[in-house]
Structure formats: C-alpha cells, structure tokens
Design a protein around this motif. Structure first.
Motif, mmCIF file in Angstrom:
data_model
loop_
_atom_site.group_PDB
_atom_site.id
_atom_site.type_symbol
_atom_site.label_atom_id
_atom_site.label_comp_id
_atom_site.label_asym_id
_atom_site.label_seq_id
_atom_site.Cartn_x
_atom_site.Cartn_y
_atom_site.Cartn_z
ATOM 1 N N THR A 263 0.840 -1.198 0.000
ATOM 2 C CA THR A 263 0.000 0.000 0.000
ATOM 3 C C THR A 263 0.873 1.245 0.000
ATOM 4 N N LEU A 264 0.497 2.222 -0.811
ATOM 5 C CA LEU A 264 1.280 3.459 -0.947
ATOM 6 C C LEU A 264 0.574 4.615 -0.256
ATOM 7 N N ARG A 265 1.369 5.502 0.345
ATOM 8 C CA ARG A 265 0.816 6.669 1.036
ATOM 9 C C ARG A 265 0.940 7.932 0.197
ATOM 10 N N ASP A 266 2.135 8.137 -0.403
ATOM 11 C CA ASP A 266 2.376 9.363 -1.158
ATOM 12 C C ASP A 266 3.433 9.097 -2.223
ATOM 13 N N SER A 267 3.850 10.144 -2.926
ATOM 14 C CA SER A 267 4.815 9.970 -4.016
ATOM 15 C C SER A 267 6.183 9.519 -3.503
ATOM 16 N N ASP A 268 6.598 10.014 -2.347
ATOM 17 C CA ASP A 268 7.885 9.572 -1.782
ATOM 18 C C ASP A 268 7.843 8.093 -1.445
ATOM 19 N N ASP A 269 6.726 7.659 -0.890
ATOM 20 C CA ASP A 269 6.565 6.246 -0.553
ATOM 21 C C ASP A 269 6.598 5.396 -1.820
ATOM 22 N N LEU A 270 5.964 5.886 -2.892
ATOM 23 C CA LEU A 270 5.974 5.165 -4.166
ATOM 24 C C LEU A 270 7.400 5.016 -4.685
ATOM 25 N N THR A 287 -5.011 1.956 -8.773
ATOM 26 C CA THR A 287 -5.272 3.301 -8.256
ATOM 27 C C THR A 287 -6.688 3.392 -7.694
ATOM 28 N N ALA A 288 -6.905 4.399 -6.893
ATOM 29 C CA ALA A 288 -8.226 4.604 -6.303
ATOM 30 C C ALA A 288 -9.219 5.027 -7.375
ATOM 31 N N GLY A 289 -10.393 4.455 -7.307
ATOM 32 C CA GLY A 289 -11.436 4.866 -8.236
ATOM 33 C C GLY A 289 -12.140 6.113 -7.746
ATOM 34 N N VAL A 290 -11.927 7.211 -8.438
ATOM 35 C CA VAL A 290 -12.572 8.475 -8.066
ATOM 36 C C VAL A 290 -13.178 9.096 -9.315
ATOM 37 N N SER A 291 -14.138 9.980 -9.093
ATOM 38 C CA SER A 291 -14.762 10.671 -10.208
ATOM 39 C C SER A 291 -13.725 11.432 -11.011
ATOM 40 N N GLN A 292 -13.919 11.475 -12.319
ATOM 41 C CA GLN A 292 -12.978 12.200 -13.183
ATOM 42 C C GLN A 292 -12.993 13.692 -12.904
ATOM 43 N N ARG A 293 -14.011 14.183 -12.205
ATOM 44 C CA ARG A 293 -14.089 15.608 -11.872
ATOM 45 C C ARG A 293 -13.759 15.883 -10.402
ATOM 46 N N ASP A 294 -13.295 14.860 -9.692
ATOM 47 C CA ASP A 294 -12.926 15.006 -8.287
ATOM 48 C C ASP A 294 -11.476 15.477 -8.190
ATOM 49 N N THR A 295 -11.206 16.388 -7.254
ATOM 50 C CA THR A 295 -9.823 16.862 -7.079
ATOM 51 C C THR A 295 -8.885 15.738 -6.667
ATOM 52 N N GLN A 296 -9.437 14.670 -6.065
ATOM 53 C CA GLN A 296 -8.594 13.531 -5.687
ATOM 54 C C GLN A 296 -7.972 12.877 -6.915
ATOM 55 N N MET A 297 -8.654 12.962 -8.050
ATOM 56 C CA MET A 297 -8.088 12.406 -9.283
ATOM 57 C C MET A 297 -6.833 13.155 -9.677
ATOM 58 N N LEU A 298 -6.850 14.479 -9.537
ATOM 59 C CA LEU A 298 -5.673 15.287 -9.851
ATOM 60 C C LEU A 298 -4.545 14.999 -8.863
ATOM 61 N N GLU A 299 -4.899 14.842 -7.588
ATOM 62 C CA GLU A 299 -3.883 14.533 -6.575
ATOM 63 C C GLU A 299 -3.238 13.180 -6.856
ATOM 64 N N GLN A 300 -4.056 12.228 -7.282
ATOM 65 C CA GLN A 300 -3.519 10.908 -7.594
ATOM 66 C C GLN A 300 -2.611 10.954 -8.816
ATOM 67 N N ALA A 301 -3.000 11.729 -9.826
ATOM 68 C CA ALA A 301 -2.161 11.887 -11.017
ATOM 69 C C ALA A 301 -0.817 12.504 -10.635
ATOM 70 N N LYS A 302 -0.844 13.468 -9.718
ATOM 71 C CA LYS A 302 0.400 14.102 -9.251
ATOM 72 C C LYS A 302 1.271 13.099 -8.511
ATOM 73 N N LEU A 303 0.641 12.257 -7.689
ATOM 74 C CA LEU A 303 1.394 11.224 -6.951
ATOM 75 C C LEU A 303 2.126 10.303 -7.923
ATOM 76 N N LEU A 304 1.430 9.857 -8.963
ATOM 77 C CA LEU A 304 2.042 8.952 -9.936
ATOM 78 C C LEU A 304 3.150 9.634 -10.714
ATOM 79 N N LEU A 305 2.919 10.899 -11.076
ATOM 80 C CA LEU A 305 3.904 11.642 -11.866
ATOM 81 C C LEU A 305 5.187 11.855 -11.082
ATOM 82 N N GLU A 306 5.059 12.254 -9.815
ATOM 83 C CA GLU A 306 6.235 12.545 -8.998
ATOM 84 C C GLU A 306 6.928 11.283 -8.501
ATOM 85 N N GLY A 307 6.141 10.234 -8.229
ATOM 86 C CA GLY A 307 6.734 9.021 -7.669
ATOM 87 C C GLY A 307 7.290 8.066 -8.701
ATOM 88 N N ALA A 308 6.736 8.096 -9.908
ATOM 89 C CA ALA A 308 7.192 7.164 -10.951
ATOM 90 C C ALA A 308 6.991 7.791 -12.322
#
Length: 430
Positions: A263-270, A287-308
């Motif tokens: 389980t991953l917590r953030d980009s550093d953990d990834l 990845t977490a299933g969130v609405s395409q218009r939810d800000t959590q989707m953007l946060e998750q995209a940032k996590l993936l971009l920075e971590g991998a």
C-alpha cells in the motif's frame, strides 16, 4: 454594418450565403418567400451589439444590401421583418429597436438576443428535418445506416463518417447493409498486443472512475503474468485507501496467486517502494477509483507523476457507461498531468461487456480518440473472464445491441434532432 438581406433559389442556398457572408453565429431575423426566391434577413452578433448602443433618436431604418445566387435583383429595400409569411411557419421577431439602451446588457437587448437565438434554433431544426427527408428520399442505404448506428449508441460524428463512407462505396446487393457497416467499423478499432506491452517489463498504473472493475481486471492480468513470468517477477501496489475493503479485495487475489501487495501513502513512498522492487519485471499499480471531476483524481495523477515518472497508464472503461461520460473520462484523464510523456494513455481495457445492453458508446470513444484496446473483460471469474481484443467480435457486438424491447429505439421522426449538427454540416458543405 446592419442587417443584411440574402435571396437565393431555396432556403438551403440562402442559408449558405448567410454562413459565408455573416458567419456561423449569424442571427436570422426573418425568412420569407419572394417572387425572386427565398429571402433571409440576418445580422451578426457584433452588429446587433453596435446597434443596441446607438443614442436615442437615431434612425431605425437600416438599408439591407441584397446578395443573390443565379438571380439578378436590384432591390435595396428598407429592413422590416415580415411576420406574415415566414418560412416553415416560424414567426420573425420584432425589428431591432434603434435605441434599446446605451448599455449593451439592457433587458431589452437580452430579450431580443434570446428571441433571435430561438428563431435560429427553430430554423436549424427545420433545415435538419428537411435534410433528413432528402437523405431518406435519395439514399435509403445511407438513411438506414444512420438509423442503425444512432440506435446502437454511436456519436453523431462517427455516424456521419461511417454513413459517408458507406455511400461512397459501390452498391452491393448481395451483402447485408449491417455487414457492410461492420466491415467499415472493424478496421477503425485499434488494438494492442498485451505481450508487446508486458514482456519488456515496467510499471503499469490502471486508472479509471470508481466501479469500472479496475481491481478485478488487475487480478486477472496478474494471474496471467505469474503464469508467464513467475511469482518472483511480479509485484502489486495500490493507492486505494479511500474505499472500505478495497485493499482486502486485492490482497485476497494476491494471496491466491502468491504475490505481495504493497500500500502506498504518497509519491515519496511510491519512489521508495519501487526502488526496493527493482528486481521485479512487472509492477501493476491499482489506483483509487474516483470521479474524473474530483480533485482527488488530480492529486492521484500528481502522486504517480512525482513518484514514478516512467510508469505507463492504462485506462479501464466500463461498457455500461454512457457516451458523454466516457468522453468526459478520457478527456479529463488526458489532461490530468502536465507531463507530455504521461499524457498519452498507452491502451485501454473494456470491462462488463456481459452486462451492457450496447457497447457502441465505448467503441465509439476508442475510435475517435485513437485509443488502442488491450483486453475485454466479461465477467467476475479470475482469471478466466479476460480475453484479448477481438475487433470482429467488437464491431459485430456494437452493431447488435441487446434489448428485450423496442421501446428504447429512437423514433424515426426524432432522428433528425439527434443528428442536427451533422445534418447541418452536410447542408453547409453540399
């Protein structure tokens, strides 16, 4: 420049003149039959705004130059919309007041703009209905193709493209129309060989809205990767800490195939976890299933971009989702990151084909966005209910919606409304 008068042999030709001379946003003030042909008076939004700001007392008579096609006329009469003889029974709005208000946003101007917009909509509806009648009279195959595709859930844009391609082909009375459509649709579906994706190894993130079946799809793919590469060459990661039981579901699948889940917590953990898994050939990330218009989707995209930064993204799409939502999902996920290398989704997986009454919408989106298809998932069994993309099956299934009732089919008299933009484009380009 004020309102302009256009005279042509018929409404279609007159409207083409309006588009050419005034623009696509022109507001039609009146339409009537004259001895010389059909007369349309139109004005641009900019000209209307300028007129609305004239000072009180300015002249309300506007000279309207006449433009004709194949008709000679020297008429240059004062503009006065004729409400007694309008085309198709559409009432023309009142003449533009010379001094509605100094303020262009005055209520009178807003009301006038609303009236113009309503008349324009009515005219477009009328013209699209006439175009649809013409198509049915001139080409029964093209009309029937549009009817089949629209009822199968395809977008008006793709309906129009396929109907045009069909009309351009030589007539073939020995082949059913729906089979000819399938032969046109099949090569438009791009596919991607899963072996070419996973054999080189790498980190693969499965993204998509909640409820589309990402976790189950990952479990099916993981089981196949274990058979091909061995347990020690596979790892499972998850960022899904939102849904209750989400991690437990993946852990159950992982335990069955003997693969660890982290389980991953953030980009550093990834980044840290990936560094510890360098000996693993394939890493699948749920990845977490969130609405395409939810800000959590953007946060998750940032996590993936920075971590991998080098991970590859695969979009999981449910075939039970409607066309507009499918379109929204693809566009939002493509725009979720500023990294150009990660913007491109490498491929897609279609799930729940066993549940969907029609799969036309999801096939339509794959075609229009040129998104290659990797797998089809048609059930909950792991790993059985997963197959490589089959374009022949997809195109056939897309053109044969499953329905126990004909009540959901679009009535013939409403087809022109659904295809309005496409029909009006045909009028413009004819």
């Amino acid at each position: 420049m004020g309102p302009q008068k256009f005279i042509a042999a018929n409404t279609t030709e007159a409207l083409k003149l309006v588009r050419q001379q005034v623009g696509g946003d022109a507001m039609v003030l009146s339409t009537r039959d004259t001895p010389q042909g059909v007369e349309i008076v139109a004005i641009s939004p900019e000209a209307l705004s300028s007129l609305s700001q004239r000072k009180e007392g300015a002249s309300s008579d506007f000279s309207a130059p006449t433009i004709t096609t194949s008709i000679s006329t020297t008429s240059n009469s004062v503009f006065s919309p004729d409400t007694s003889n309008t085309a198709a029974g559409f009432p023309a709005p009142a003449a533009v007041p010379a001094s509605a208000a100094d303020n262009p946003t005055a209520p009178q101007v807003e009301k006038l703009l609303a009236e113009f917009s309503a008349v324009k909509q009515l005219l477009q509806t009328h013209l699209s209905a006439r175009a649809w009648d013409d198509i049915q009279a001139q080409s029964t195959d093209k009309a029937e193709a549009l009817r089949i595709l629209l009822n199968a859930g395809f977008s008006p844009q793709l309906c129009g493209e396929l109907a045009d391609e069909l009309a351009a082909l030589p007539a073939d009375p020995n082949t059913r129309l729906i089979d000819r459509l399938q032969s046109l649709l099949e090569p438009k579906i791009e596919t991607l060989d899963p072996l070419s994706v996973f054999d080189p190894g790498g980190i693969f993130a499965f993204i998509g809205p909640t409820g589309v079946g990402k976790t189950t799809a990952i479990a099916k793919i993981a089981a196949r990767c274990v058979l091909r590469y061995g347990r020690d060459q596979l790892a499972l990661l998850t960022t899904d800490t939102f849904r209750i039981g989400a991690q437990e579901q993946l852990k159950v699948y992982a335990k069955i195939i003997g693969v660890p889940v982290v389980t991953l917590r953030d980009s550093d953990d990834l980044t840290t976890k990936l560094n510890s898994m360098k000996d693993r050939r394939v890493i699948l990330l749920d990845t977490a299933g969130v609405s395409q218009r939810d800000t959590q989707m953007l946060e998750q995209a940032k996590l993936l971009l920075e971590g991998a930064p080098s991970l590859k993204r695969i979009l999981v799409m449910s075939s039970t989702t409607d066309l507009r939502t499918q379109e929204d999902v693809i566009l939002m996920h493509q725009m979720a990151t500023q990294n150009e290398a990660q913007k491109a989704l490498i491929g897609a997986i279609i799930t729940k084909t066993d549940e969907a009454a029609q799969i036309g919408p999801v096939v339509d989106c794959l075609i229009r966005h040129k998104l290659p298809l990797m797998f089809l998932a048609n059930g909950q069994r792991v790993p059985e209910d997963l197959s490589q993309a089959n374009t022949a099956y997809l195109s056939h299934r897309a053109l044969h919606p499953r329905s126990i009732s004909g009540r959901m089919e679009i009535p013939d008299e409403q087809i022109s409304m659904h295809l309005m933009d496409q029909l009006n484009d045909w009028i413009k380009n004819s």
